[in-house]
Design a protein around this motif. Structure first.
Motif, mmCIF file in Angstrom:
data_model
loop_
_atom_site.group_PDB
_atom_site.id
_atom_site.type_symbol
_atom_site.label_atom_id
_atom_site.label_comp_id
_atom_site.label_asym_id
_atom_site.label_seq_id
_atom_site.Cartn_x
_atom_site.Cartn_y
_atom_site.Cartn_z
ATOM 1 N N GLU A 34 0.569 -1.207 -0.520
ATOM 2 C CA GLU A 34 -0.033 -0.158 -0.066
ATOM 3 C C GLU A 34 1.022 0.938 0.124
ATOM 4 O O GLU A 34 1.855 1.219 0.913
ATOM 5 C CB GLU A 34 -0.814 0.555 1.702
ATOM 6 C CG GLU A 34 -1.550 0.885 1.274
ATOM 7 C CD GLU A 34 -2.709 0.891 2.441
ATOM 8 O OE1 GLU A 34 -4.000 1.487 2.562
ATOM 9 O OE2 GLU A 34 -3.084 -0.024 3.239
ATOM 10 N N GLY A 36 0.759 5.687 0.118
ATOM 11 C CA GLY A 36 -0.505 6.709 0.662
ATOM 12 C C GLY A 36 0.533 8.341 0.425
ATOM 13 O O GLY A 36 1.395 8.385 0.983
ATOM 14 N N TYR A 37 -0.708 9.256 0.677
ATOM 15 C CA TYR A 37 -0.154 10.670 0.766
ATOM 16 C C TYR A 37 -1.596 11.216 0.880
ATOM 17 O O TYR A 37 -2.624 11.475 1.146
ATOM 18 C CB TYR A 37 0.370 10.857 -0.728
ATOM 19 C CG TYR A 37 0.485 12.249 -0.845
ATOM 20 C CD1 TYR A 37 2.169 12.621 -0.229
ATOM 21 C CD2 TYR A 37 -0.260 13.722 -1.295
ATOM 22 C CE1 TYR A 37 2.752 14.002 -0.026
ATOM 23 C CE2 TYR A 37 0.054 15.101 -1.042
ATOM 24 C CZ TYR A 37 1.043 14.960 -0.567
ATOM 25 O OH TYR A 37 1.910 16.685 -0.333
ATOM 26 N N LYS A 38 -1.251 11.878 1.974
ATOM 27 C CA LYS A 38 -2.001 12.480 2.225
ATOM 28 C C LYS A 38 -1.875 14.044 2.230
ATOM 29 O O LYS A 38 -0.331 14.587 2.790
ATOM 30 C CB LYS A 38 -2.058 12.607 3.860
ATOM 31 C CG LYS A 38 -3.317 13.561 4.174
ATOM 32 C CD LYS A 38 -3.054 13.155 6.042
ATOM 33 C CE LYS A 38 -4.079 12.053 6.820
ATOM 34 N NZ LYS A 38 -3.939 11.656 8.354
ATOM 35 N N GLU A 48 -6.505 12.771 1.035
ATOM 36 C CA GLU A 48 -5.845 11.821 1.873
ATOM 37 C C GLU A 48 -5.888 10.993 -0.166
ATOM 38 O O GLU A 48 -7.040 10.433 -0.928
ATOM 39 C CB GLU A 48 -6.186 11.015 2.632
ATOM 40 C CG GLU A 48 -5.422 9.777 3.105
ATOM 41 C CD GLU A 48 -5.877 9.201 4.220
ATOM 42 O OE1 GLU A 48 -4.739 8.427 5.018
ATOM 43 O OE2 GLU A 48 -6.713 10.115 4.844
ATOM 44 N N SER A 50 -4.237 6.619 -1.937
ATOM 45 C CA SER A 50 -3.782 5.723 -1.726
ATOM 46 C C SER A 50 -4.196 4.602 -2.405
ATOM 47 O O SER A 50 -5.719 4.565 -3.056
ATOM 48 C CB SER A 50 -4.286 4.839 0.011
ATOM 49 O OG SER A 50 -5.876 4.882 0.335
#
Length: 224
Positions: A34, A36-38, A48, A50
Motif C-alpha cells: 500500500e 498513500g499520500y496525505k 488523502e 492511497s
C-alpha cells in the motif's frame, strides 16, 4: 509506503456453521502493498490518496452451493484499487462541522484455481463492487450533534463468470444525538436518534432477500 505479509486462520463459523461449514478449509496467506499520500494545508480541505495491491492465496469466500451458503478456498486472488478521501472542517462560532467524501475502486479477481476449471478466471469476484462512495455532513453545537450520510454502492456480480449482477443502490442515514446528558465527570450518558434508509429505498444485497426500508432507532450509551 507499507509492505506486509498476513496469515489468517479460518474462523469457527467458517469451519462449523450449520449448515454450510467446511472443515477442509486452508488458511489464507497474503502479501499486501500500500502506498498513500496525505495533503493538508491551512484553509484547504484535507486530501488523502492511497493505492493498494494484494495477493491472497487460499482466499476464503462464502458461495452459494445449491441452496446452502458454504465457504470455499479459491486458489489465488489479486486485489488492486485506490481510495480517495476529502475532509473539509469549519467553525462558525459555537457551531463546528465537517464535510467529507470517501471513494474507493476495487478490482478483485481470481488469477489461479486449484483445479483445471477456468470459469470465472480474471473476472470480478462475486459480491465485490467496483465502486463505493460515501459522503456526509457532521455538525456539532455544544452537546447536540447531527450527521447526514449518503452511501452509494455500485453494481456487483453474483456469479463467478460475471453473467449475473445486482444493481447498485444508494442509502441515506440521519443521526441526531446528545452527549454528556447528565453533565457529570464520572457518569457519561449519550443518546442518539437514528433514521435508517431515509428515503425508503428498495434494494437487495443477496438476491430475493429484500433489505429493511425506512426504520427508526435509538442508541443509548453509558460509561463510567
Amino acid at each position: 509506503i507499507s509492505l506486509a505479509r498476513n496469515y489468517r486462520f479460518p474462523s469457527l463459523n467458517d469451519f462449523h456453521w450449520n449448515p454450510g461449514g467446511n472443515i477442509a478449509l486452508l488458511p489464507e496467506e497474503s502479501y499486501n502493498l500500500e502506498m498513500g499520500y496525505k495533503f493538508h494545508a491551512s484553509k484547504w480541505p484535507e486530501l488523502e490518496l492511497s493505492v493498494f495491491h494484494n495477493l491472497i492465496d487460499n482466499w476464503i469466500q462464502w458461495t452459494l452451493t445449491g441452496s446452502v451458503w458454504s465457504p470455499q478456498n479459491i486458489k489465488k486472488v489479486a486485489n488492486t484499487g485506490l481510495e480517495v478521501g476529502v475532509l473539509d472542517q469549519f467553525q462558525m462560532g459555537p457551531l463546528s462541522g465537517a464535510l467529507r467524501a470517501n471513494y474507493s475502486y476495487t478490482r478483485s479477481r481470481t488469477i489461479e484455481y486449484y483445479s483445471g476449471n477456468t470459469s470465472g478466471l480474471y473476472t470480478q469476484l462475486p459480491y465485490v463492487p467496483f465502486h463505493l462512495l460515501t459522503t456526509g455532513l457532521d455538525l456539532q453545537f455544544k452537546k447536540l450533534s447531527f450527521r447526514y450520510q449518503q452511501n452509494m454502492n455500485g453494481l456487483f456480480y453474483t456469479n463467478s463468470d460475471n453473467s449475473i449482477y445486482m444493481p447498485g443502490f444508494t442509502l441515506s442515514y440521519v443521526t441526531v444525538g446528545m452527549t454528556n446528558v447528565l453533565e457529570s465527570t464520572k457518569h457519561v450518558l449519550g443518546v442518539n436518534f437514528e433514521i435508517n434508509n431515509l428515503f425508503d429505498y428498495d434494494y437487495q444485497v443477496l438476491p430475493y432477500r429484500p433489505e429493511p426500508g425506512f426504520s427508526l432507532g435509538i442508541r443509548i450509551s453509558y460509561s463510567i
